[in-house]
Design an enzyme around this catalytic site. Sequence first.
Site, short mmCIF file in Angstrom:
data_model
loop_
_atom_site.label_atom_id
_atom_site.label_comp_id
_atom_site.label_asym_id
_atom_site.label_seq_id
_atom_site.Cartn_x
_atom_site.Cartn_y
_atom_site.Cartn_z
N CYS A 182 0.79 -1.23 0.00
CA CYS A 182 0.00 0.00 0.00
C CYS A 182 0.82 1.28 0.00
O CYS A 182 0.30 2.35 -0.32
CB CYS A 182 -0.95 0.01 1.20
SG CYS A 182 -2.23 -1.28 1.12
N ASN A 357 -10.17 0.31 -0.02
CA ASN A 357 -8.71 0.32 0.00
C ASN A 357 -8.21 -0.20 -1.35
O ASN A 357 -8.36 -1.38 -1.65
CB ASN A 357 -8.21 -0.56 1.15
CG ASN A 357 -6.69 -0.58 1.26
OD1 ASN A 357 -5.98 -0.22 0.33
ND2 ASN A 357 -6.20 -1.02 2.40
#
Length: 405
Positions: A182, A357
């Site tokens: 991420c 996400n």
Amino acid sequence: MAVGPEVHSAMSNADSNGKHHQRQDASRSESKHHASILAIGKAVPPNRYDQSTFPEFYFGVTNCSHKVELQQRMQKICDKSAINTRYSILNEETLKQHPEFYTPGEPSMEQRHEFLEEEIPKLAAQAATNALKEWGRPVSEITHLIVVTLSGVSIPGADVRLVKLLGLRHDVQRIMLYMLGCYAGITALRIAKDLVENNPNSRVLIACSEMYAATFRAPDENYMYDIVGASLFGDGAVGVIVGTNPNPLTERSLFEIRWAGVSMAPDTAHVVQGKLKLDGLYFYLDKSLPMLLGENIAPFCKKIMEHAPEQLHLSYNEMFWAVHPGGPAIVNTVEEQLNLDPEKMSASRYVLENYGNISASSVLYVLDEIRRRPAKEEWGAALAFGPGVTLEGVLLRRNVDETNS
């Protein structure tokens, strides 16, 4: 000890030369041509899912509707996720064509890679095309290409495919970033900053494309993180163009990248892990991540602020914040540890609410959202987190007059 006049003269000259060099260094610092983000473009797959009904779809499409208690547990996760909608390349038709993606014990890594090595660059090309359109310059002026993805590992990679899809020059200098996680959207900005500031007149295209098909599988009572992942992750791509010395007639700077850096929390490699297995990519996320992030985020942000001009004396609430929206706990932890007003996290919460996400793409989506809002703060930071535990950050200066839209 007494010194002669010639020594006084030498000392005076040395002092004068020292001050002269200090002024030269200051001048160089002031005139340094900082990297700038010149354009941002996004793209999402066509399949949009409502978070409130996703568990019903997920358990139905994986032939697990009989697992009523497990579906109820997932429903609670989705209801608390702060997500309203997400996008995915996967739909019912695709999954009918690929039952190995969700059939327990069925090897599927080869099929997943074949599927994603086509879809990852296609979505990346859509986002990059949108960024190129906003930039408005010929694609032949792109000198460097950075491609970011967790998925679709292949040789040749998505970078080679993008050269053809976008019509880039054959001598474009390519960097491929696989399997970082991420934080990789900020990694790409850090690399792009170094490239453009050390290569005059260069223009870097970042293409980040993320899809959770690599981790999609049927729900399993013995591996709850698959359900957590299926409740949070979405698909999305983003293109970003970075360069120095924008042409005032044909380019505009959205954000100057004043500093970029990275840090790892010690002894935390076990907290976020991914393992490639025969039936796809498995993630493990320890519950201690928000706590560890809380312990490390303030010192890291202090390091970022050491690179802001001293005369500004900025407080955190006088800045804008683009924070990776990994989930509600991540966003809340950053807000609490930095004592931020709730509005400072509004762009991150907006991206989480509307996209979920989307791994490395997420923080760049947040930056895009910030630049579309009325400009208030000139200075800010972008932060992302991932395996390691790694913290990546950039100090940004927003060109207020250029970015109102």
